[in-house]
Design a protein around this motif. Structure first.
Motif, PDB file in Angstrom:
ATOM      1  N   GLN A 102      35.003  45.077  33.258  1.00 39.48           N
ATOM      2  CA  GLN A 102      35.171  43.715  32.774  1.00 39.48           C
ATOM      3  C   GLN A 102      34.172  43.301  31.713  1.00 39.48           C
ATOM      4  N   GLU A 151      41.407  44.245  48.076  1.00 38.50           N
ATOM      5  CA  GLU A 151      40.541  43.074  48.179  1.00 38.50           C
ATOM      6  C   GLU A 151      41.331  41.846  48.617  1.00 38.50           C
TER       7      GLU A 151
ATOM      8  N   ARG B 146      38.572  42.312  35.838  1.00 37.36           N
ATOM      9  CA  ARG B 146      38.194  40.917  36.050  1.00 37.36           C
ATOM     10  C   ARG B 146      38.754  40.403  37.365  1.00 37.36           C
ATOM     11  N   VAL B 148      39.405  42.238  39.957  1.00 38.67           N
ATOM     12  CA  VAL B 148      38.602  42.871  41.014  1.00 38.67           C
ATOM     13  C   VAL B 148      37.298  42.096  41.225  1.00 38.67           C
ATOM     14  N   SER B 149      36.632  41.751  40.139  1.00 40.26           N
ATOM     15  CA  SER B 149      35.379  40.999  40.238  1.00 40.26           C
ATOM     16  C   SER B 149      35.593  39.629  40.857  1.00 40.26           C
ATOM     17  N   ALA B 152      36.126  39.910  44.461  1.00 39.61           N
ATOM     18  CA  ALA B 152      34.867  40.241  45.144  1.00 39.61           C
ATOM     19  C   ALA B 152      34.023  38.977  45.320  1.00 39.61           C
TER      20      ALA B 152
END
Lengths: 254, 254
Positions: A102, A151, B146, B148-149, B152
């Motif tokens: 990212q 996730e 992004r 994924v972040s 998280a």
DNA sequence: CGATAATTTGAATTAACTCAACTGTTGTGG
DNA sequence: CCACAACAGTTGAGTTAATTCAAATTATCG
């Protein structure tokens, strides 16, 4: 590239993705063998890292993705006060660092929970190769997407489950991941502490400990410190039949 | 391609990514203008969908990604019992369906919270184009990363925060997202119900309601049903200084 | 306008937490 | 090789944040 020495050296050892037992869980999955070879040529294998060593930390410049080859890694953030917040655990065949693409820098720590070997995938080279190998591009997108799904399942678990359901889900996830890697799905060692598990599941470590005790009393598990034997897999699965979304899959991984 | 008709029709209208105010948040970001044009040519624009209509549901075959152009979408799963679990809210410029790349089918519902227009990106064409345009491939990987972040961060929020911190974080995320889109960051309408917010944040709807009341009493907000005015942005930010990981970013989006 | 749905508010309950004490394990240096 | 320190895990007791249940109030829509 075919000219490269076949002499074994610690730094420049030729990695054989083609022969790796984890290949079907990893980037090479679905690729033609000549493409796997091109992928192999960009993979770096470094010395195994010891328990407690960091692979990267927050703020580190993002250069490479890593795939766990043997061992186990935890990813976590840290508050200014110094408390760890565990984000995930990574077993062999699982990929690390996807969140850093990212903005070109890592956002968390990655620490070895035991002696761990990783394959390093320099990202620029990987990306370049992916433009030439559509199957590789597709596999990269699939891996990212899998992480997103995993996730999302985790979020759902944290939002809608009791402590009991969370630990059951965690143990079943581990079980399934070990099974896929050719290990026993019912008899394994936990690489992480009760505190780590608690942090990962959003529970106090005492709650995790009490649940292990309860599961043992109920005949679901036999627990001896890090050693877990699942005695009644069906019972464990039963524990989360209720609050589970229709189309969710449990395994967060490869 | 330049030959294409400029007559406006509902079905085949030429989409102008180049002129779209959301372009910097979206796939075209960083692309050369001739590449943006190639991207435009695969984008489909369908009729806007009405509040309550589904874009897709779990089990649906995955054909396309969607980018919200105007309006708002929520994604959610459903338990066999019929309870909804909200996964996320999607504002203009935000992309939907990334979790479906993994296994070629959608895993959740996507429902319009209000009248909503989306750009449809047929995934096979997009993938094919990405092999030809390295910048597009990179941007796709970035968008996935992004996501994924952002997820998280959400996991971290759910694991380590009180109800108060969760709602504060949610409001700040909305504020920032509106700001980036050129809307007021302190005066906006919520497209979703208290129940949706609660489900998203892992809280009972009553808790969300009580918190809105409390924030109002403390002079942080003025709330009138769906209408929110942030009166004291600093105070709101203060609420989550504590449990926030060092390198986390609040905004889940584009 | 009336019915249905969304929201607010109150009161009682509870699952999980915190604090605390204790036990067992592991690793280290004298 | 043992002693001790440091750490990891277990168990208990009291507390609490958020929940559930219940009721009243306020929008929304045909």
């Amino acid at each position: 590239m075919g000219e490269k020495s076949k002499v074994v050296s610690i730094d420049g050892i030729k990695v054989a993705c083609a022969n790796c037992s984890l290949a079907t869980l990893c980037l090479p999955y679905g690729l033609e063998s000549q493409d796997v070879e091109r992928l192999e040529n960009i993979v770096k294998r470094n010395k195994p890292i010891q328990r407690g060593q960091l692979l990267y930390g927050p703020g580190d410049h993002f250069r490479s993705l890593y795939v766990v080859k043997t061992g186990a890694v935890k990813t976590f953030t840290q508050t200014p006060a110094g408390d760890e917040h565990v984000i995930g655990f990574h077993l062999p065949g699982e990929i690390l660092g996807l969140d850093a693409i990212q903005d070109n820098q890592h956002g968390c720590f990655a620490k070895a929970l035991e002696t761990t070997a990783v394959c390093e995938l320099p990202f620029e080279k990987l990306e370049h190769l992916a433009t030439a190998i559509p199957g590789l591009q597709h596999q990269m997108l699939r891996l990212l997407s899998r992480e997103v799904s995993a996730e999302a399942n985790m979020i759902s678990l944290l939002n809608n489950s009791t402590a009991e359901e969370r630990l059951a889900s965690f143990l079943l996830s581990l079980s399934e991941r070990f099974r896929r890697r050719g290990f026993s799905p019912t008899d394994f060692f936990l690489a992480m502490s009760r505190q780590d598990i608690g942090s990962y599941l959003g529970l106090a470590l005492e709650t995790v400990s009490r649940l292990f005790t309860r599961f043992q009393e109920q005949g679901i598990l036999e627990v001896d410190r890090k050693h877990v034997k699942i005695k009644d897999l069906e019972h464990l699965k039963q524990l989360l039949r209720h609050h589970t979304p229709c189309h969710a899959s449990l395994n967060r991984s490869s």
